[in-house]
Design an enzyme around this catalytic site. Structure first.
Site, PDB file in Angstrom:
ATOM      1  N   ASP A   1       3.160  -2.915  -0.899  1.00 27.02           N
ATOM      2  CA  ASP A   1       2.102  -3.600  -0.156  1.00 27.02           C
ATOM      3  C   ASP A   1       1.391  -4.534  -1.127  1.00 27.02           C
ATOM      4  OD1 ASP A   1       0.220  -4.455   1.603  1.00 27.02           O
ATOM      5  OD2 ASP A   1      -0.775  -2.529   1.867  1.00 27.02           O
TER       6      ASP A   1
ATOM      7  N   SER B   1       2.631   5.607   3.277  1.00 28.82           N
ATOM      8  CA  SER B   1       1.975   5.766   4.574  1.00 28.82           C
ATOM      9  C   SER B   1       2.512   7.034   5.210  1.00 28.82           C
ATOM     10  CB  SER B   1       2.258   4.572   5.478  1.00 28.82           C
ATOM     11  OG  SER B   1       1.687   3.393   4.951  1.00 28.82           O
TER      12      SER B   1
ATOM     13  N   HIS C   1      -6.337   3.923   3.544  1.00 34.77           N
ATOM     14  CA  HIS C   1      -6.713   3.662   4.927  1.00 34.77           C
ATOM     15  C   HIS C   1      -6.383   4.856   5.808  1.00 34.77           C
ATOM     16  CE1 HIS C   1      -6.148  -0.952   4.103  1.00 34.77           C
ATOM     17  NE2 HIS C   1      -7.126  -0.406   3.403  1.00 34.77           N
TER      18      HIS C   1
ATOM     19  N   ASN D   1      -5.957   6.223   9.915  1.00 30.13           N
ATOM     20  CA  ASN D   1      -5.640   5.735  11.255  1.00 30.13           C
ATOM     21  C   ASN D   1      -5.865   6.855  12.263  1.00 30.13           C
ATOM     22  OD1 ASN D   1      -4.387   2.975  10.705  1.00 30.13           O
ATOM     23  ND2 ASN D   1      -3.251   4.293   9.305  1.00 30.13           N
TER      24      ASN D   1
ATOM     25  N   HIS E   1      -8.267   1.575  12.723  1.00 27.34           N
ATOM     26  CA  HIS E   1      -7.795   1.405  11.349  1.00 27.34           C
ATOM     27  C   HIS E   1      -9.023   1.419  10.436  1.00 27.34           C
ATOM     28  CE1 HIS E   1      -4.986   0.277   8.269  1.00 27.34           C
ATOM     29  NE2 HIS E   1      -5.577  -0.869   8.008  1.00 27.34           N
TER      30      HIS E   1
END
Length: 510
Positions: free
Chosen positions: A101, A108, A160, A162, A246
């Site tokens: 990324d 992830s 992050h 979700n 997100h």
């Protein structure tokens, strides 16, 4: 619902090459992904990810940003050169994604339905990265990785979260009621950082690694003008039913309890918002400035000013969310459910400790544990916060290697409260969760690695031997494709052609 919802964690890892501070991080990140992939017989190519349903510029406020004005870092749906090692991309048998990324390798996690599941598969990602580092160590000087969010020199990278939500929930309500919670949440799940300011230019220690890097209350960006509430509207699921929230404001956690609380308390607050059960408007005046003021105060005594004039500490504000969640759970009868009860128990325990004396939460909360170690060095060697030694300890804390990372060494010594058995974490490195579509994704990759051409969160593309066309299996419902639904089928079919035929005959239960 309690804490149960589809959720997951994306973690970008800090990366360095000893003795080569100017080495290209994208190239290094590509080496990390390809080293792990090669060891497991996976081709790490950009084309292995299916970008058909990605829409990174769609905004939850009802519009779509033009590609011409978007920052390049936002264009996560562009393929690029499939042979470029800096775009390496792997889908793992545990249902996770491992890829480059921009300037970092990112893990992830697969979709899970509980905070405990999120912690388990997030920790599995640590083992994936640890193995990659060990394999690269055979080619000195070797690449190293850090599970952190700031390099101390002005760069920040994300962890992050979700959460799948009901599409019917008004986004304005999410912004209104979640913003105060995010401003305060860091006292439970911040990871701590030496230095104040984005480039640590001022001496001191702060609660969260990411807080100084946030500039606005609401927005679409993730790498500049970072917002407390991100508006990216890319559900990776049936769009008229679901919204994927997100969250970009959290830190990377090592402590199981802090990580559990980060996911669990947020899920409970989202349940309050979806149910219209937020009974106390806790809107904070100047949330961005307040976010940073709270982070800069390890005593946890800074007062937030609410829009109605009340003044509360971050802990007191979190107690209000706790009380509202407790009332909601009593009304629904869900308070006794195992995973929900676990989160509520730890939420009460940690808030009690932070309110009495933050340093008593060192076994559960990352920033407290790190501060305890740093303060011991300061006292022993008479160090100021400007000391390079303290900054070095800060970085070494998050080193993924078991013999070098300070957290890992202290964990081995029993300094932290462990929630997830090591055996569960080891299994999660290769095995997917069984109660989401991640099971179907991961098991397909394990059983038919040569036939899976590409995959994404909501699809798998396979090539059926003897046919010229590719077949795309949509997986828009995250709670389908579970072990209960397709486990026996995946165990029994001899090849991917038989799988596709069986899915068609069964009405495509994936």
């Amino acid at each position: 619902m309690g804490v149960h919802r589809v959720m997951g964690i994306e973690t970008e890892y800090g990366i360095s090459l000893p003795g080569a501070p100017h080495a290209n991080p994208m190239v290094l990140s590509g080496q990390v992904v390809t080293a792990y992939a090669a060891a497991h017989g996976i081709r790490a190519a950009r084309g292995s990810w299916d970008y058909a349903d990605e829409a990174p510029l769609r905004d939850a406020r009802g519009f779509e940003m033009g590609r011409g004005v978007a920052h390049p870092s936002q264009l996560t749906d562009e393929w690029g050169d499939g042979d470029d090692p800096t775009l390496a991309n792997v889908v793992l048998t545990n249902g996770a994604r491992l890829y480059v990324d921009h300037a970092h390798p990112e893990y992830s996690s697969p979709e899970v339905t509980t905070p405990r599941g999120a912690v388990t598969w997030d920790r599995a990602g640590e083992l994936v990265m640890r193995e990659a580092v060990a394999r690269l160590a055979a080619s000195p000087p070797g690449v190293n990785l850090y599970k952190n969010n700031a390099d101390g020199k002005g760069a920040s990278y994300g962890t992050h979260e979700n959460y799948l939500m009901r599409r019917s929930t008004a986004f304005a309500d999410i912004v209104r009621h979640l913003t105060p919670f995010f401003v305060a949440r860091q006292v439970m799940c911040g990871s701590g950082r030496v230095g104040l300011g984005t480039d640590s230019q001022r001496p001191g220690y702060q609660i969260a690694q990411r807080s100084d890097f946030f500039e606005v209350e609401v927005g679409l960006e993730t790498t500049l003008k970072r917002p407390i509430i991100n508006t990216r509207d890319e559900p990776h699921a049936t769009a008229d039913r679901y919204r994927r929230l997100h969250v970009i404001i959290g830190d990377a956690n090592h402590c199981d309890v802090a990580n559990l609380l980060k996911l669990g308390t947020t899920s409970l607050v989202l349940d309050l918002i979806e149910a219209g059960a937020v009974t106390d408007d806790l809107t904070v005046r100047h949330p961005v400035a307040t976010l940073q003021e709270i982070s800069h105060d390890p005593s946890c005594t800074t007062l937030l000013e609410l829009a109605d004039g009340r003044k509360l500490t971050a802990v007191q504000l979190l107690w209000r969310y706790f009380e509202m969640s407790q009332a909601r759970l009593e009304a629904t009868g869900e308070g006794g459910e195992q995973h929900t009860a676990e989160v509520m128990t730890w939420w009460q325990d940690v808030l009690t400790k932070l309110e009495r004396d933050p340093m008593t939460a060192a076994r559960e909360v990352d920033w407290v544990a790190k501060l305890q170690v740093l303060q011991a060095y300061r006292d022993r060697e008479m160090l100021e916060w400007t000391s390079p030694k303290l900054k070095a300890i800060d970085i070494q804390w998050s080193d993924v290697r078991p013999d070098k990372g300070l957290f890992n060494k202290l964990r081995a010594a029993g300094r932290f409260t462990e929630l997830i058995p090591e055996g569960d974490v080891l299994r999660a490195v290769t095995a997917p969760p069984e109660d989401t579509r991640a099971y179907f994704r991961g098991r397909c990759l394990a059983r038919f690695p040569e036939s899976v051409v590409a995959a994404s969160w909501d699809s798998i593309i396979v090539e059926i031997p003897g046919r010229r066309a590719l077949h795309r299996v949509p997986m828009m419902e995250p709670l389908r494709g579970t072990r209960a639904a397709v486990g026996d089928l995946l165990d029994e079919v001899p090849d991917v052609a038989a799988l596709i035929a069986a899915l068609a005959a069964a009405g495509d239960p994936a």
